[in-house]
Each structure stands twice: as C-alpha cells, then as structure tokens.
Motif scaffolding. Sequence first.
Motif, PDB file in Angstrom:
ATOM      1  N   UNK A 168       0.818  -1.213   0.000  1.00 60.80           N
ATOM      2  CA  UNK A 168       0.000   0.000   0.000  1.00 60.80           C
ATOM      3  C   UNK A 168       0.849   1.260   0.000  1.00 60.80           C
ATOM      4  N   UNK A 169       1.682   1.398   1.021  1.00 59.96           N
ATOM      5  CA  UNK A 169       2.406   2.661   1.172  1.00 59.96           C
ATOM      6  C   UNK A 169       3.397   2.889   0.035  1.00 59.96           C
ATOM      7  N   UNK A 170       4.263   1.931  -0.234  1.00 63.35           N
ATOM      8  CA  UNK A 170       5.308   2.108  -1.249  1.00 63.35           C
ATOM      9  C   UNK A 170       4.746   2.337  -2.651  1.00 63.35           C
ATOM     10  N   UNK A 171       3.777   1.531  -3.129  1.00 65.99           N
ATOM     11  CA  UNK A 171       3.236   1.822  -4.465  1.00 65.99           C
ATOM     12  C   UNK A 171       2.574   3.196  -4.553  1.00 65.99           C
ATOM     13  N   UNK A 172       1.893   3.609  -3.489  1.00 61.27           N
ATOM     14  CA  UNK A 172       1.254   4.918  -3.530  1.00 61.27           C
ATOM     15  C   UNK A 172       2.291   6.035  -3.499  1.00 61.27           C
ATOM     16  N   UNK A 173       3.351   5.863  -2.716  1.00 59.70           N
ATOM     17  CA  UNK A 173       4.412   6.874  -2.680  1.00 59.70           C
ATOM     18  C   UNK A 173       5.097   6.972  -4.046  1.00 59.70           C
ATOM     19  N   UNK A 174       5.364   5.830  -4.668  1.00 57.88           N
ATOM     20  CA  UNK A 174       5.968   5.847  -6.008  1.00 57.88           C
ATOM     21  C   UNK A 174       5.004   6.435  -7.041  1.00 57.88           C
ATOM     22  N   UNK A 175       3.727   6.127  -6.897  1.00 56.78           N
ATOM     23  CA  UNK A 175       2.731   6.691  -7.804  1.00 56.78           C
ATOM     24  C   UNK A 175       2.619   8.201  -7.663  1.00 56.78           C
ATOM     25  N   UNK A 176       2.660   8.687  -6.429  1.00 61.31           N
ATOM     26  CA  UNK A 176       2.602  10.130  -6.197  1.00 61.31           C
ATOM     27  C   UNK A 176       3.823  10.816  -6.799  1.00 61.31           C
ATOM     28  N   UNK A 177       4.980  10.193  -6.629  1.00 59.24           N
ATOM     29  CA  UNK A 177       6.219  10.745  -7.176  1.00 59.24           C
ATOM     30  C   UNK A 177       6.163  10.786  -8.699  1.00 59.24           C
ATOM     31  N   UNK A 178       5.765   9.689  -9.309  1.00 61.16           N
ATOM     32  CA  UNK A 178       5.688   9.609 -10.762  1.00 61.16           C
ATOM     33  C   UNK A 178       4.626  10.552 -11.316  1.00 61.16           C
ATOM     34  N   UNK A 179       3.505  10.647 -10.626  1.00 63.24           N
ATOM     35  CA  UNK A 179       2.435  11.548 -11.048  1.00 63.24           C
ATOM     36  C   UNK A 179       2.924  12.995 -11.063  1.00 63.24           C
ATOM     37  N   UNK A 180       3.668  13.383 -10.044  1.00 59.71           N
ATOM     38  CA  UNK A 180       4.203  14.750  -9.985  1.00 59.71           C
ATOM     39  C   UNK A 180       5.110  15.024 -11.171  1.00 59.71           C
ATOM     40  N   UNK A 181       5.955  14.065 -11.504  1.00 59.63           N
ATOM     41  CA  UNK A 181       6.846  14.222 -12.651  1.00 59.63           C
ATOM     42  C   UNK A 181       6.056  14.317 -13.953  1.00 59.63           C
ATOM     43  N   UNK A 182       5.040  13.485 -14.094  1.00 59.73           N
ATOM     44  CA  UNK A 182       4.234  13.501 -15.320  1.00 59.73           C
ATOM     45  C   UNK A 182       3.512  14.841 -15.493  1.00 59.73           C
ATOM     46  N   UNK A 183       2.985  15.376 -14.425  1.00 61.15           N
ATOM     47  CA  UNK A 183       2.302  16.670 -14.499  1.00 61.15           C
ATOM     48  C   UNK A 183       3.304  17.771 -14.852  1.00 61.15           C
ATOM     49  N   UNK A 184       4.476  17.726 -14.225  1.00 63.97           N
ATOM     50  CA  UNK A 184       5.508  18.730 -14.532  1.00 63.97           C
ATOM     51  C   UNK A 184       5.896  18.667 -16.006  1.00 63.97           C
TER      52      UNK A 184
END
Length: 127
Positions: free
Chosen positions: A57-73
């Motif tokens: 739960x925690x690790x995939x969501x943290x990685x998803x949040x990180x990747x999402x931020x990069x994609x939006x940028x």
Amino acid sequence: MSNLTAIAMIAAITIAGYFVFLGAERWTHERGDALATGLLRGVPMSAKHRWLLLFNNWLPNALGTTTFSLAIALALVAVAREVNDPFIGFVAYLCAIGFGMGFAFWLLLGTSWLVFYVSLLRETKTN
C-alpha cells in the motif's frame, strides 16, 4: 496553440493535478501513520500485516505520487514549449516547477520515510 487554449490547459492540468496530488499525499501519510503506530482505523495490526501494508500500500502509492508529480511537470513543460506568448509560457514553467519540486521532495523525503518505516518495523519485529 492559441493563448486561450494554453491558459485552459495550464489551469486544468494544474488544478486537477494539485487535488489528485493532495489526495494521494493525504492517503499515503495516513497509511504511514498506521505503519508507525500499528493501528489502522483503531484496529491493532500484526508486524506481518504492517510489512504487507508497507510494500503493498504505502510504497506503491508513494511511487505513484512521485511519478504523477513528474508527469504533471512534464505535461506543463510541453504546454509551455507550444505557446507563443512568453508570459503564458512563464506561467506554465512556473506551475511545472511547483510539480517538479513535489517530485523532488517525494523522491528524497519518501526515501527517508521508507528507511524510517523499515527501521521501525525491524525494531518491532524483534521486540
């Protein structure tokens, strides 16, 4: 790309991305609190359950949040490159920097949280 289209895209990407980012971040921190305390919605968890929660739960969501931020940028940088008006391009780059900082912070601080949780769970397992 017309100026109006660019402004609409910048606003849509930034506003939607911001709310998704905040929601994901809140959920990640709630799961992190459960990992640290051993309580999920007031119910105690075993050490095995906490390890499972960390990696499923925690690790995939943290990685998803990180990747999402990069994609939006990167999406905002792409909009900035297509705009003819320098001010609108500046606004797009400014929003991209905000999400880029979110990416950098989650990359660095998320790693420190992961190390902390692993350390905490190792101590819990031995005690």
